[in-house]
Motif scaffolding. Structure first.
Motif, PDB file in Angstrom:
ATOM      1  N   VAL A  15      -9.234 -12.992 -58.267  1.00  0.00           N
ATOM      2  CA  VAL A  15      -9.187 -13.593 -59.594  1.00  0.00           C
ATOM      3  C   VAL A  15      -7.784 -14.150 -59.777  1.00  0.00           C
ATOM      4  N   VAL A  76     -14.566 -15.792 -65.605  1.00  0.00           N
ATOM      5  CA  VAL A  76     -14.674 -14.342 -65.733  1.00  0.00           C
ATOM      6  C   VAL A  76     -14.439 -14.015 -67.196  1.00  0.00           C
ATOM      7  N   ARG A  97     -12.388 -16.509 -61.101  1.00  0.00           N
ATOM      8  CA  ARG A  97     -12.725 -15.983 -59.778  1.00  0.00           C
ATOM      9  C   ARG A  97     -12.770 -17.164 -58.820  1.00  0.00           C
ATOM     10  N   ASP A 191     -10.892  -9.224 -56.993  1.00  0.00           N
ATOM     11  CA  ASP A 191     -12.008  -9.255 -57.936  1.00  0.00           C
ATOM     12  C   ASP A 191     -12.448  -7.834 -58.271  1.00  0.00           C
TER      13      ASP A 191
END
Length: 242
Positions: A15, A76, A97, A191
């Motif tokens: 991310v 996200v 992401r 992530d």
């Protein structure tokens, strides 16, 4: 009995947590004063793709080709838990992401664009009696994706190590060929990992650089669309994407 390998090998995704800032004339000196090290300069061209109806960007998915390398930025949730500082950090930072494996990008696009692909398939069958080409073959055309933005960036990159912290803070100074300059402070987080620490590190970097302002700074894409594709820009504003 042998087992066939998965067509999509598991790839660790990150991310990207990022805050943009306005570059002042002394920014490079400020970066060096706080211990940031210049790690290089480069030029690259970005091309962004979407359908004519903006099926991707209106869902906050951004498909990009940068010098032949593909990346899909996926949204996200904005809300995070256990933020110890005030929520200003969250509001001024974006997070996406990142998928850089082309097979996984295609698979994600198929999930996002299921309705459009089904409609395209139905229309093609009605017109010719044959199904639309498999999107894994000539995939951009198969998904009705075309380039809606293209620009070149001159980037100067800095790396800032912090004692007791794993990994460096990345700071990029970007000059786009359409006359816009912006800085970006970025940290990559695996992530699924809480981004609180990344938000706090970005805020510390902002404080060290003496950056002022509590308003979101426009990125290159915001300014490009505002200037050259105002209809697209207006739709993204209405959808609260930009």
């Amino acid at each position: 009995m042998s087992v066939s390998p998965s067509p999509f090998p598991e790839v660790t995704m990150n991310v990207e947590v990022e805050r943009k800032f306005v570059c002042d004339p002394d920014i490079q000196k400020k970066l060096k004063d706080i211990g940031a090290v210049c790690i290089g300069q480069r030029q690259f061209q970005d091309q962004y793709f979407d359908t004519a109806d903006f099926d991707l960007t209106l869902k906050d998915f951004w498909l990009r080709s940068r010098e032949g390398c593909w990346e899909l930025k996926c949204p996200v949730p904005k809300k995070t838990t256990n933020i110890q500082k005030d929520t200003k950090a969250e509001g001024l930072c974006s997070r996406y992401r990142e998928i850089t494996s082309l097979p996984q990008i295609k698979a994600e696009l198929i999930k996002v664009m299921t309705e459009r692909l089904a409609q395209a398939n139905e229309n093609t069958e009605n017109d010719t009696g044959m199904a639309v080409c498999d999107p894994w073959e000539d995939w951009l055309k198969g998904m009705s994706l075309g380039c809606f933005a293209k620009y070149t960036t001159e980037r100067c990159s800095f790396s800032l190590e912090e004692e007791g912290e794993e990994g460096a803070v990345c700071i990029d100074l970007d000059q786009a060929d359409f006359g816009y300059c912006v800085g970006e402070i970025e940290i990559l987080v695996p992530d699924g990992v809480d981004i609180q620490a990344a938000l706090q590190r970005i805020e510390r970097t902002v404080d060290k650089l003496g950056l002022s302002g509590d308003q979101r700074v426009q990125g290159k894409m915001d300014v490009f669309l505002q200037r050259y594709s105002p209809d697209h820009y207006t739709k993204l504003l209405a959808a609260h994407i930009l």
